[in-house]
Design an enzyme around this catalytic site. Structure first.
Site, short mmCIF file in Angstrom:
data_model
loop_
_atom_site.label_atom_id
_atom_site.label_comp_id
_atom_site.label_asym_id
_atom_site.label_seq_id
_atom_site.Cartn_x
_atom_site.Cartn_y
_atom_site.Cartn_z
N GLU A 98 -9.65 -0.17 4.75
CA GLU A 98 -10.14 -0.05 3.37
C GLU A 98 -9.18 0.78 2.52
O GLU A 98 -8.98 0.49 1.34
CB GLU A 98 -11.54 0.60 3.36
CG GLU A 98 -12.62 -0.25 4.01
CD GLU A 98 -12.90 -1.52 3.22
OE1 GLU A 98 -12.05 -2.43 3.26
OE2 GLU A 98 -13.95 -1.60 2.58
N THR A 117 -12.03 -4.14 -5.84
CA THR A 117 -12.63 -2.82 -5.64
C THR A 117 -11.73 -1.74 -6.25
O THR A 117 -12.20 -0.78 -6.86
CB THR A 117 -12.83 -2.57 -4.13
OG1 THR A 117 -13.64 -3.63 -3.63
CG2 THR A 117 -13.53 -1.25 -3.87
N1 LIG Z 1 -8.99 -9.25 6.26
C1 LIG Z 1 -9.19 -9.24 4.92
N2 LIG Z 1 -10.28 -9.82 4.40
C2 LIG Z 1 -10.49 -9.84 3.06
N3 LIG Z 1 -9.64 -9.30 2.16
C3 LIG Z 1 -8.54 -8.69 2.62
C4 LIG Z 1 -8.27 -8.62 4.02
N4 LIG Z 1 -7.12 -7.94 4.19
C5 LIG Z 1 -6.66 -7.61 2.97
N5 LIG Z 1 -7.52 -8.07 2.01
C6 LIG Z 1 -7.34 -7.89 0.55
O1 LIG Z 1 -8.36 -7.01 0.11
C7 LIG Z 1 -8.75 -7.34 -1.21
C8 LIG Z 1 -10.26 -7.54 -1.20
O2 LIG Z 1 -10.84 -6.32 -0.97
P1 LIG Z 1 -11.82 -5.67 -2.01
O3 LIG Z 1 -11.26 -5.75 -3.40
O4 LIG Z 1 -12.18 -4.33 -1.46
O5 LIG Z 1 -13.06 -6.65 -1.96
P2 LIG Z 1 -14.10 -6.84 -0.81
O6 LIG Z 1 -15.31 -6.15 -1.29
O7 LIG Z 1 -14.33 -8.29 -0.76
O8 LIG Z 1 -13.54 -6.27 0.44
C9 LIG Z 1 -8.04 -8.62 -1.59
O9 LIG Z 1 -6.92 -8.26 -2.37
C10 LIG Z 1 -7.58 -9.16 -0.25
O10 LIG Z 1 -6.37 -9.89 -0.36
N1 LIG Z 2 -18.25 2.37 -2.45
C1 LIG Z 2 -17.30 1.32 -2.74
C2 LIG Z 2 -17.84 0.03 -2.17
C3 LIG Z 2 -16.98 -1.18 -2.46
O1 LIG Z 2 -17.63 -2.32 -1.91
P1 LIG Z 2 -16.99 -3.78 -1.99
O2 LIG Z 2 -17.88 -4.63 -1.16
O3 LIG Z 2 -16.98 -4.19 -3.42
O4 LIG Z 2 -15.60 -3.64 -1.43
C4 LIG Z 2 -17.15 1.23 -4.25
O5 LIG Z 2 -18.17 1.12 -4.92
O6 LIG Z 2 -16.03 1.29 -4.76
#
Ligand SMILES: Nc1ncnc2c1ncn2[C@@H]1O[C@H](COP(=O)(O)OP(=O)(O)O)[C@@H](O)[C@H]1O
Ligand SMILES: N[C@@H](CCOP(=O)(O)O)C(=O)O
Length: 295
Positions: A120, A168
């Protein structure tokens, strides 16, 4: 070869920003691992075209590094990225369970939480563990600096995902630096109500406890149609509605008997503002599951 299914999660639940999370019955990521001299990643499924296969940019690569467990890793995405259902976390949680087993590391699920959270940190800039904890442990989780508290729960929910995306990282940029004490007092009261509701499987207390005046209002501005979807869900019988994770997904809690009506009202409200969406009618459910000999 080992296979692990790790569920989508909904973090924050309104009043528990960066603290609360729930595992959902569906959707889920499935990750398969085999020992290899170096880590390689291949991805299929929902939104896979947007996810990097480079181990330095993928959450599962960060987990393989943290466990010193190089592997051929195949990810079948059920959880669409950047929709607010912990997509990056589901892959990381699945990889943590699978690689821990593949290399006999002997870590407990609780000990895998900070390891999965490394993924993350890679994608959102901070190692927030409120998605990986429920994906690993199941049920309702409370993450603090001192560790994780978990309770099993079985609350009916509807997670409605519009076709739009919110990263995020971007949604963390609108979180206020400080809050008036009155809003903090309200939020603490709501969070406590929600936690008690989870221990009693009480959708009314959980829904009431989701209300938050600090972070959620800033984030709803990033989600087209949010107010209409929220109002429609409440009108249809939802006991509480909030942004799922960082959005744009919207999470409604309800009684089982109202689940279909709530889902249909949310889909209709997104449609009325010209946005296609998909609704999961599910429950707070179990954490990552290992299938030792599955193909
Ligand atoms: N294994 C994975 N699965 C999904 N997204 C990934 C992974 N590895 C890297 N990413 C990247 O993480 C981002 C998505 O994460 P985020 O914005 O936190 O949304 P989510 O809540 O769906 O995790 C995208 O840019 C994606 O390319
Ligand atoms: N606490 C984080 C949770 C993000 O969750 P996601 O499912 O959108 O990756 C935030 O609120 O930033």
């Amino acid at each position: 070869m080992l296979t692990v299914r790790a569920p989508a999660t909904s973090a924050n639940l309104g009043s528990g920003f960066d603290v609360f999370g729930v595992a959902l019955g569906a959707p889920a990521d499935v990750v398969r691992v085999e020992r290899a001299s170096e880590t390689t990643i291949s991805i299929t499924g929902a939104g896979s075209q947007y996810i990097p296969e480079d181990p330095k940019k993928n959450t599962v690569g960060a987990v393989a590094d943290a466990l010193d467990a190089p592997a051929r890793i195949r990810i079948d995405k059920g959880v669409r990225p950047s929709s607010g259902l912990g997509s990056s976390a589901a892959s990381a949680a699945a990889a943590a369970v699978a690689l821990n087993e593949l290399y006999d590391r002997g870590l407990t699920r609780e000990e895998l939480v900070p390891i999965a959270a490394e993924g993350e940190a890679l994608v959102s800039g901070e190692a927030h563990a409120d998605n990986v904890a429920p994906s690993l442990l199941g049920g309702f989780t409370v993450v603090t600096a001192d560790g994780v508290t978990q309770v099993d729960a079985s609350i009916p929910v509807v997670a409605c995902l519009p076709e739009t995306t919110v990263s995020t990282r971007d949604a963390r940029g609108v979180v206020p630096e400080s809050a008036p004490i009155g809003d903090v007092v309200d939020t603490v009261g709501n969070a406590a109500t929600l936690a008690v509701g989870m221990t009693r499987d009480d959708p009314e207390a959980v829904g009431r406890g989701m209300d938050d005046r600090i972070v959620t209002p800033e984030r709803t501005a990033l989600i087209d149609g949010y107010t209409q979807v929220r109002d429609a869900a409440l009108e249809a019988g939802a006991t509480g509605v909030t942004v799922s994770g960082a959005g744009p997904g919207v999470l409604a809690v309800c009684y089982e008997a109202d689940q279909r009506t709530v889902a249909s009202a949310m889909l209709g409200a997104f449609s009325d503002v010209g946005i296609d969406s998909r609704a999961y009618q599910t429950h707070v459910g179990e954490g990552a599951r290992l299938y030792p000999n599955a193909e």
